[in-house]
Design an enzyme around this catalytic site. Structure first.
Site, mmCIF file in Angstrom:
data_model
loop_
_atom_site.group_PDB
_atom_site.id
_atom_site.type_symbol
_atom_site.label_atom_id
_atom_site.label_comp_id
_atom_site.label_asym_id
_atom_site.label_seq_id
_atom_site.Cartn_x
_atom_site.Cartn_y
_atom_site.Cartn_z
ATOM 1 N N HIS A 240 0.804 -1.221 0.000
ATOM 2 C CA HIS A 240 0.000 0.000 0.000
ATOM 3 C C HIS A 240 0.837 1.272 0.000
ATOM 4 O O HIS A 240 0.441 2.293 -0.552
ATOM 5 C CB HIS A 240 -0.979 0.001 1.184
ATOM 6 C CG HIS A 240 -0.348 0.262 2.518
ATOM 7 N ND1 HIS A 240 0.320 -0.710 3.223
ATOM 8 C CD2 HIS A 240 -0.290 1.397 3.281
ATOM 9 C CE1 HIS A 240 0.757 -0.195 4.369
ATOM 10 N NE2 HIS A 240 0.402 1.073 4.424
ATOM 11 N N ASP A 241 2.007 1.243 0.613
ATOM 12 C CA ASP A 241 2.844 2.448 0.670
ATOM 13 C C ASP A 241 4.094 2.338 -0.188
ATOM 14 O O ASP A 241 5.056 3.084 0.014
ATOM 15 C CB ASP A 241 3.250 2.723 2.128
ATOM 16 C CG ASP A 241 2.233 3.603 2.854
ATOM 17 O OD1 ASP A 241 1.399 4.235 2.175
ATOM 18 O OD2 ASP A 241 2.270 3.638 4.096
ATOM 19 N N LYS A 244 5.972 5.328 -1.616
ATOM 20 C CA LYS A 244 6.844 6.172 -0.790
ATOM 21 C C LYS A 244 8.318 5.918 -1.068
ATOM 22 O O LYS A 244 9.180 6.680 -0.603
ATOM 23 C CB LYS A 244 6.542 5.945 0.691
ATOM 24 C CG LYS A 244 5.203 6.552 1.121
ATOM 25 C CD LYS A 244 4.947 6.371 2.601
ATOM 26 C CE LYS A 244 3.619 7.006 3.015
ATOM 27 N NZ LYS A 244 3.319 6.808 4.449
ATOM 28 N N HIS A 269 2.576 9.783 -3.680
ATOM 29 C CA HIS A 269 2.989 8.379 -3.561
ATOM 30 C C HIS A 269 1.953 7.366 -4.084
ATOM 31 O O HIS A 269 2.347 6.311 -4.583
ATOM 32 C CB HIS A 269 3.435 8.050 -2.119
ATOM 33 C CG HIS A 269 2.342 7.831 -1.137
ATOM 34 N ND1 HIS A 269 1.826 8.843 -0.363
ATOM 35 C CD2 HIS A 269 1.664 6.698 -0.781
ATOM 36 C CE1 HIS A 269 0.891 8.342 0.430
ATOM 37 N NE2 HIS A 269 0.778 7.045 0.199
ATOM 38 N N HIS A 293 -6.087 4.048 -1.607
ATOM 39 C CA HIS A 293 -6.411 3.972 -0.177
ATOM 40 C C HIS A 293 -6.417 5.335 0.519
ATOM 41 O O HIS A 293 -6.807 5.435 1.682
ATOM 42 C CB HIS A 293 -5.466 3.005 0.553
ATOM 43 C CG HIS A 293 -4.065 3.492 0.733
ATOM 44 N ND1 HIS A 293 -3.153 3.560 -0.299
ATOM 45 C CD2 HIS A 293 -3.411 3.935 1.841
ATOM 46 C CE1 HIS A 293 -2.002 4.022 0.163
ATOM 47 N NE2 HIS A 293 -2.136 4.266 1.447
ATOM 48 N N HIS A 294 -6.018 6.406 -0.187
ATOM 49 C CA HIS A 294 -6.117 7.751 0.383
ATOM 50 C C HIS A 294 -7.304 8.536 -0.184
ATOM 51 O O HIS A 294 -7.450 9.732 0.110
ATOM 52 C CB HIS A 294 -4.818 8.532 0.159
ATOM 53 C CG HIS A 294 -3.715 8.127 1.105
ATOM 54 N ND1 HIS A 294 -3.804 8.302 2.462
ATOM 55 C CD2 HIS A 294 -2.513 7.540 0.873
ATOM 56 C CE1 HIS A 294 -2.694 7.849 3.040
ATOM 57 N NE2 HIS A 294 -1.903 7.368 2.094
ATOM 58 N N ASP A 322 -5.973 1.432 7.929
ATOM 59 C CA ASP A 322 -4.744 2.223 7.839
ATOM 60 C C ASP A 322 -4.780 3.402 8.815
ATOM 61 O O ASP A 322 -3.818 3.663 9.547
ATOM 62 C CB ASP A 322 -4.581 2.730 6.398
ATOM 63 C CG ASP A 322 -3.200 3.320 6.148
ATOM 64 O OD1 ASP A 322 -2.209 2.802 6.705
ATOM 65 O OD2 ASP A 322 -3.116 4.297 5.374
#
Length: 369
Positions: A240-241, A244, A269, A293-294, A322
């Protein structure tokens, strides 16, 4: 004319038998089913009392019983021979048919004890050969003497060829399945490695990925996600990240709050994750979480400002977990929130940040432990 008619009928029956065996080979990758069909047709067309297939283990160089028909006892099922041992082993090693007129008097029949009570007399062993590779032996037994016609032997060898094809197909399918499993495991190990690398880079959030993945999976299952979809969900959660990786250390590792310009870079990201993962066919079905997801239920999220059910369900599920984990974790600029405060915040964000149905399911799952 009567003899010709009888011969024609026999040929038609044998062609029908071969078609039935071909159909079994084409319709099923279960070797046991195919061999059973073949043995049934063999006994019917060749009028013999019993038959068996021994398969070769190329690693151990041993032949072992795989299927049989017509036996009165369980002894033949215990058959196991070294390559070259006994008549069946010799047929496989020498790649030629072996026939014995009187098995009880034959010194080379090493399995006499296993066949006690079967009263077999005539015996034939035909190697199973496909594309030059021996995969086993087809054995035929009869309880009275017989002197077969050359056509009978030709058809027996034809059936052995069909059995060899069935064994080869099953072996290829098994090898393909094994390769697919190994490839999937390699992909998942790579994904886990990427996730771990990101955690190592950002020590402040170390362990975050595995924690949220575990809770998010529980929530996804509670909302009916399963099977292959759940596997894609897990991969997306672990990654998910991953975007970054493209965020400079000066921003990602900054101990205090970010400036507006720094936030603009940080908000890139999800798009960086998409650009990184989209070219990988195996991971395209796992993109929803890294990319979305953001996003927020009311449309104020990023990177695309999706609203409501425009946001993929996987991303809506993950978003709640999250935020929950972030609130419950220590940061350099604040301490972890108490569970009650974090739960109250999640409730307040229903219909704003989170899908209300997902939020309710999350509260139930986490309250159930």
């Amino acid at each position: 004319r009567a003899a010709l008619h009888e011969q024609t009928e026999r040929q038609l029956q044998r062609l029908t038998a071969l078609r039935a065996i071909d159909a079994a080979i084409s319709a099923s990758l279960d070797l046991r089913i195919t061999l059973n069909v073949l043995l049934d047709q063999l006994m019917s067309q060749l009028n013999v009392d019993a038959a068996a297939v021994l398969l070769l283990n190329p690693t151990l160089q041993r032949l072992a019983f795989a299927a049989g028909r017509g036996f009165k006892t369980k002894g033949p099922e215990l058959s196991e021979l070294r390559l070259g041992e006994g008549y069946a082993g010799r047929a496989a090693l020498e790649r030629k048919t072996v026939s014995v007129r009187s098995l009880p008097e034959a010194p080379g029949f090493t399995r006499a004890k296993l066949f006690a009570g079967e009263n077999v007399v005539a015996y034939f062993a035909v190697p199973l050969i496909s594309k030059g590779v021996v995969s086993g032996v087809l054995e035929v037994f009869h309880r009275s003497p017989m002197t077969p016609h050359p056509d009978w032997l030709d058809f027996l060898e034809t059936l052995a060829g069909q059995a060899a094809i069935a064994v080869e197909n099953a072996s290829l399918f098994t090898s393909l399945q094994k390769s697919n499993v190994e490839l999937a495991l390699a992909y998942d190990a790579t994904i886990a490695g990427w996730s771990h690398a990101l955690d190592m880079r950002d020590r402040e959030t170390e362990g975050h990925t595995l924690r949220v993945t575990e809770v998010a999976e529980r929530l996804a299952k509670a909302m009916g996600i399963g099977g292959a979809e759940l596997a894609h969900f897990r991969r997306g959660a672990l990654l998910h990240d991953i975007g970054k990786m493209g965020v400079p250390d000066s921003i990602l590792l900054k101990p205090g709050p970010l400036t507006e310009d720094e936030w603009k870079v940080m908000r890139l990201h999800p798009q960086l994750a998409y650009d990184m993962l989209a070219p990988i066919a195996h991971l395209r079905s796992a993109l929803d979480i890294p990319y979305c997801h953001h996003e927020k239920w009311d449309g104020t999220g990023y990177p695309r400002g999706l609203k409501g059910e425009e946001i993929p369900l996987a991303a809506r599920i993950f978003a709640v977990v999250d935020v929950w984990d972030a609130l419950r974790s220590d940061r350099p600029y604040r301490a972890a929130w108490p569970e009650d405060d974090a739960r109250e915040y999640i409730c307040q964000q229903g219909s704003r940040h989170f899908d209300p149905k997902v939020m309710e399911a999350f509260l139930k799952v986490t309250s159930d432990g």
